[in-house]
Motif scaffolding. Structure first.
Motif, short mmCIF file in Angstrom:
data_model
loop_
_atom_site.label_atom_id
_atom_site.label_comp_id
_atom_site.label_asym_id
_atom_site.label_seq_id
_atom_site.Cartn_x
_atom_site.Cartn_y
_atom_site.Cartn_z
N LYS A 32 57.79 29.79 44.31
CA LYS A 32 57.97 30.72 45.44
C LYS A 32 59.39 31.27 45.38
CE LYS A 32 54.83 29.25 49.08
NZ LYS A 32 54.08 30.50 49.19
N PRO A 33 59.53 32.60 45.27
CA PRO A 33 60.88 33.16 45.25
C PRO A 33 61.50 33.12 46.65
CG PRO A 33 59.24 34.91 45.12
CD PRO A 33 58.50 33.62 45.10
N ALA A 34 62.82 32.96 46.67
CA ALA A 34 63.57 33.06 47.92
C ALA A 34 63.87 34.54 48.14
CB ALA A 34 64.87 32.28 47.80
N GLU A 35 64.10 34.93 49.39
CA GLU A 35 64.47 36.32 49.66
C GLU A 35 65.80 36.34 50.37
OE1 GLU A 35 62.81 40.54 51.41
OE2 GLU A 35 61.49 38.81 51.40
N ASN A 36 66.69 37.20 49.85
CA ASN A 36 68.01 37.33 50.44
C ASN A 36 68.42 38.79 50.32
OD1 ASN A 36 70.58 37.08 51.38
ND2 ASN A 36 71.26 35.58 49.87
N LYS A 48 68.07 31.14 34.34
CA LYS A 48 68.93 30.49 35.35
C LYS A 48 68.67 31.14 36.70
CE LYS A 48 73.15 29.56 34.13
NZ LYS A 48 74.58 29.77 33.81
N GLU A 49 68.55 32.47 36.68
CA GLU A 49 68.26 33.20 37.92
C GLU A 49 67.62 34.54 37.59
OE1 GLU A 49 70.59 33.44 41.96
OE2 GLU A 49 71.50 34.80 40.51
N LEU A 50 66.56 34.85 38.32
CA LEU A 50 65.90 36.14 38.21
C LEU A 50 65.88 36.74 39.61
CD1 LEU A 50 62.67 37.07 36.36
CD2 LEU A 50 62.94 37.69 38.75
N LYS A 51 66.44 37.93 39.74
CA LYS A 51 66.40 38.66 41.01
C LYS A 51 65.60 39.93 40.77
CE LYS A 51 70.94 37.30 42.73
NZ LYS A 51 72.28 37.77 43.06
#
Length: 108
Positions: A32-36, A48-51
């Motif tokens: 589940k992706p976080a949303e910011n 490491k991180e995908l936005k």
């Protein structure tokens, strides 16, 4: 180092909506992706991180690779999932995205 931001057009019929992109991220990466601030973020495998976010009817994707990952199977799995994500999100295959990128660089 290891960071990259790319933008992708959507094929006709592929809605440029964050909610649709969120569902695809969950299906492909099984996380589940976080949303910011309107950006969907996740970590998976060699990423490491995908936005990912939608802006001006385009998909923007920022990736940061985990260069410490040495497991070849995990790297190949991560790359396949990333390509599948882009194809399901934009409607364009890797070959079609490459062709579009070459056109953009050539200024056509």
């Amino acid at each position: 180092m290891g960071e990259n931001i790319s933008e992708y057009k959507f094929k006709r019929g592929f809605k440029p909506e964050n909610e649709r992109i969120r569902g695809i991220m969950e299906d492909i990466f099984e996380v589940k992706p976080a949303e910011n601030g309107g950006k969907l973020t996740l970590r998976y495998g060699a990423i490491k991180e995908l936005k990912a976010w939608v802006e001006d009817k385009k998909l923007f994707v920022e990736t940061s690779s985990d260069l410490s990952v040495k497991d070849e199977k995990l790297i190949l799995d991560t790359n396949k999932r990333f390509r599948d994500f882009l194809e399901e999100a934009t409607g364009y295959t890797a070959k079609e995205r490459l062709k579009a990128a070459k056109k953009a660089v050539a200024g056509e």
